[in-house]
Design a protein around this motif. Sequence first.
Motif, PDB file in Angstrom:
ATOM      1  N   GLY A 244       0.792  -1.215   0.000  1.00 11.44           N
ATOM      2  CA  GLY A 244       0.000   0.000   0.000  1.00 11.44           C
ATOM      3  C   GLY A 244       0.828   1.272   0.000  1.00 11.44           C
ATOM      4  N   ASP A 245       0.116   2.380   0.033  1.00 11.97           N
ATOM      5  CA  ASP A 245       0.715   3.709   0.022  1.00 11.97           C
ATOM      6  C   ASP A 245       0.468   4.385   1.363  1.00 11.97           C
ATOM      7  N   MET A 246       1.398   5.250   1.761  1.00 14.88           N
ATOM      8  CA  MET A 246       1.330   5.906   3.055  1.00 14.88           C
ATOM      9  C   MET A 246       1.348   7.410   2.889  1.00 14.88           C
ATOM     10  N   GLY A 247       0.693   8.095   3.809  1.00 15.24           N
ATOM     11  CA  GLY A 247       0.676   9.548   3.776  1.00 15.24           C
ATOM     12  C   GLY A 247       0.696  10.146   5.168  1.00 15.24           C
ATOM     13  N   TRP A 248       1.207  11.359   5.250  1.00 14.62           N
ATOM     14  CA  TRP A 248       1.138  12.163   6.453  1.00 14.62           C
ATOM     15  C   TRP A 248       0.286  13.397   6.164  1.00 14.62           C
ATOM     16  N   TYR A 249      -0.660  13.677   7.042  1.00 12.71           N
ATOM     17  CA  TYR A 249      -1.497  14.860   6.962  1.00 12.71           C
ATOM     18  C   TYR A 249      -1.412  15.615   8.279  1.00 12.71           C
ATOM     19  N   ARG A 250      -1.785  16.879   8.243  1.00  6.59           N
ATOM     20  CA  ARG A 250      -1.804  17.662   9.466  1.00  6.59           C
ATOM     21  C   ARG A 250      -2.988  18.611   9.459  1.00  6.59           C
ATOM     22  N   GLN A 251      -3.412  18.993  10.651  1.00 12.33           N
ATOM     23  CA  GLN A 251      -4.523  19.915  10.804  1.00 12.33           C
ATOM     24  C   GLN A 251      -4.169  20.936  11.876  1.00 12.33           C
ATOM     25  N   ALA A 252      -4.055  22.182  11.464  1.00 16.59           N
ATOM     26  CA  ALA A 252      -3.798  23.275  12.387  1.00 16.59           C
ATOM     27  C   ALA A 252      -5.110  23.742  13.005  1.00 16.59           C
ATOM     28  N   PRO A 253      -5.060  24.390  14.159  1.00 17.24           N
ATOM     29  CA  PRO A 253      -6.293  24.893  14.774  1.00 17.24           C
ATOM     30  C   PRO A 253      -7.066  25.803  13.828  1.00 17.24           C
ATOM     31  N   GLY A 254      -8.352  25.521  13.648  1.00 16.40           N
ATOM     32  CA  GLY A 254      -9.196  26.330  12.792  1.00 16.40           C
ATOM     33  C   GLY A 254      -8.987  26.138  11.309  1.00 16.40           C
ATOM     34  N   SER A 255      -8.186  25.153  10.910  1.00 17.07           N
ATOM     35  CA  SER A 255      -7.882  24.924   9.502  1.00 17.07           C
ATOM     36  C   SER A 255      -8.319  23.534   9.066  1.00 17.07           C
ATOM     37  N   GLU A 256      -8.372  23.342   7.744  1.00 18.76           N
ATOM     38  CA  GLU A 256      -8.691  22.039   7.187  1.00 18.76           C
ATOM     39  C   GLU A 256      -7.478  21.122   7.240  1.00 18.76           C
ATOM     40  N   CYS A 257      -7.739  19.833   7.237  1.00 22.87           N
ATOM     41  CA  CYS A 257      -6.673  18.849   7.182  1.00 22.87           C
ATOM     42  C   CYS A 257      -5.968  18.942   5.825  1.00 22.87           C
ATOM     43  N   GLU A 258      -4.645  18.998   5.829  1.00 21.71           N
ATOM     44  CA  GLU A 258      -3.893  19.189   4.599  1.00 21.71           C
ATOM     45  C   GLU A 258      -2.782  18.159   4.460  1.00 21.71           C
ATOM     46  N   LEU A 259      -2.442  17.880   3.218  1.00 19.90           N
ATOM     47  CA  LEU A 259      -1.372  16.934   2.917  1.00 19.90           C
ATOM     48  C   LEU A 259      -0.024  17.483   3.361  1.00 19.90           C
ATOM     49  N   VAL A 260       0.788  16.630   3.973  1.00 16.43           N
ATOM     50  CA  VAL A 260       2.174  16.945   4.296  1.00 16.43           C
ATOM     51  C   VAL A 260       3.110  16.202   3.346  1.00 16.43           C
ATOM     52  N   SER A 261       2.945  14.880   3.263  1.00 14.72           N
ATOM     53  CA  SER A 261       3.813  14.070   2.418  1.00 14.72           C
ATOM     54  C   SER A 261       3.163  12.730   2.126  1.00 14.72           C
ATOM     55  N   THR A 262       3.530  12.139   0.986  1.00 18.12           N
ATOM     56  CA  THR A 262       3.037  10.833   0.578  1.00 18.12           C
ATOM     57  C   THR A 262       4.197   9.991   0.055  1.00 18.12           C
ATOM     58  N   ARG A 263       4.162   8.705   0.342  1.00 19.98           N
ATOM     59  CA  ARG A 263       5.123   7.759  -0.213  1.00 19.98           C
ATOM     60  C   ARG A 263       4.351   6.560  -0.751  1.00 19.98           C
ATOM     61  N   THR A 264       4.528   6.275  -2.046  1.00 17.63           N
ATOM     62  CA  THR A 264       3.838   5.151  -2.666  1.00 17.63           C
ATOM     63  C   THR A 264       4.597   3.862  -2.405  1.00 17.63           C
ATOM     64  N   ARG A 265       3.946   2.732  -2.709  1.00 16.74           N
ATOM     65  CA  ARG A 265       4.592   1.435  -2.543  1.00 16.74           C
ATOM     66  C   ARG A 265       5.765   1.256  -3.491  1.00 16.74           C
ATOM     67  N   GLU A 266       5.811   2.052  -4.563  1.00 15.31           N
ATOM     68  CA  GLU A 266       6.944   2.039  -5.485  1.00 15.31           C
ATOM     69  C   GLU A 266       8.097   2.907  -4.996  1.00 15.31           C
ATOM     70  N   GLY A 267       7.883   3.656  -3.918  1.00 14.90           N
ATOM     71  CA  GLY A 267       8.921   4.499  -3.376  1.00 14.90           C
ATOM     72  C   GLY A 267       8.922   5.924  -3.882  1.00 14.90           C
ATOM     73  N   VAL A 268       7.890   6.325  -4.621  1.00 13.76           N
ATOM     74  CA  VAL A 268       7.785   7.690  -5.117  1.00 13.76           C
ATOM     75  C   VAL A 268       7.223   8.578  -4.016  1.00 13.76           C
ATOM     76  N   THR A 269       7.821   9.730  -3.805  1.00 18.88           N
ATOM     77  CA  THR A 269       7.418  10.622  -2.719  1.00 18.88           C
ATOM     78  C   THR A 269       6.890  11.941  -3.241  1.00 18.88           C
ATOM     79  N   ASN A 270       6.085  12.590  -2.416  1.00 16.03           N
ATOM     80  CA  ASN A 270       5.503  13.880  -2.723  1.00 16.03           C
ATOM     81  C   ASN A 270       5.444  14.697  -1.441  1.00 16.03           C
ATOM     82  N   TYR A 271       5.652  16.017  -1.566  1.00 20.90           N
ATOM     83  CA  TYR A 271       5.640  16.897  -0.408  1.00 20.90           C
ATOM     84  C   TYR A 271       4.827  18.142  -0.696  1.00 20.90           C
ATOM     85  N   ALA A 272       4.148  18.619   0.331  1.00 23.87           N
ATOM     86  CA  ALA A 272       3.495  19.907   0.232  1.00 23.87           C
ATOM     87  C   ALA A 272       4.551  20.989   0.046  1.00 23.87           C
ATOM     88  N   GLU A 273       4.212  22.026  -0.711  1.00 21.92           N
ATOM     89  CA  GLU A 273       5.160  23.089  -0.997  1.00 21.92           C
ATOM     90  C   GLU A 273       5.719  23.708   0.282  1.00 21.92           C
TER      91      GLU A 273
END
Length: 127
Positions: free
Chosen positions: A32-61
Motif C-alpha cells: 500500500g501507500d502511506m501519507g502524512w497529513y496535518r490539521q492546524a487549529p481552525g484549519s482544514e486537514c492538509e497533505l504533508v507528504s506521501t510515499r507510494t509502494r513504489e517508493g515515489v514521494t511527494n511533499y506539500a510546498e
Amino acid sequence: EVQLVESGGGSVQAGGSLRLSCKASGFTFDDGDMGWYRQAPGSECELVSTRTREGVTNYAEAVKGRFTISEDNRKNTVYLQMNSLKPEDTGMYYCAAVEGFYSDFTPFPEQSEYNYWGQGTQVTVSS
C-alpha cells in the motif's frame, strides 16, 4: 484489525527538529501507500507528504526541503523527519494508509482515498 499508531510529537522551539513515527499492524507497506497529513487549529486537514509502494514521494510546498518521509519495512514503520520547524507547522499530524490504490492520472492517492487513519500526534512549535 488494521491499526496505525503515531508517536514522536511534542513541543519544540522554532528551528528545532522532530521525528514522527507511524507503526502499522495488519498492514504491510509493500502492499500500500502511506501519507502524512496535518490539521492546524481552525484549519482544514492538509497533505504533508506521501510515499507510494513504489517508493515515489511527494511533499506539500510548505515543507519541501525541510521534511523527509521514509520507511523501515522490517519494522512496518513510516517516519516523518521534520527539520527547521516553524510555528506554522503546529498542528495535529495524522498517518494514513491505503491498499490497492490505482489511478491513470496520478501515483498519489487523494485524502479521500485513504482507508486507514491513526489518531494523530500533536506538534507544537513556539516562536
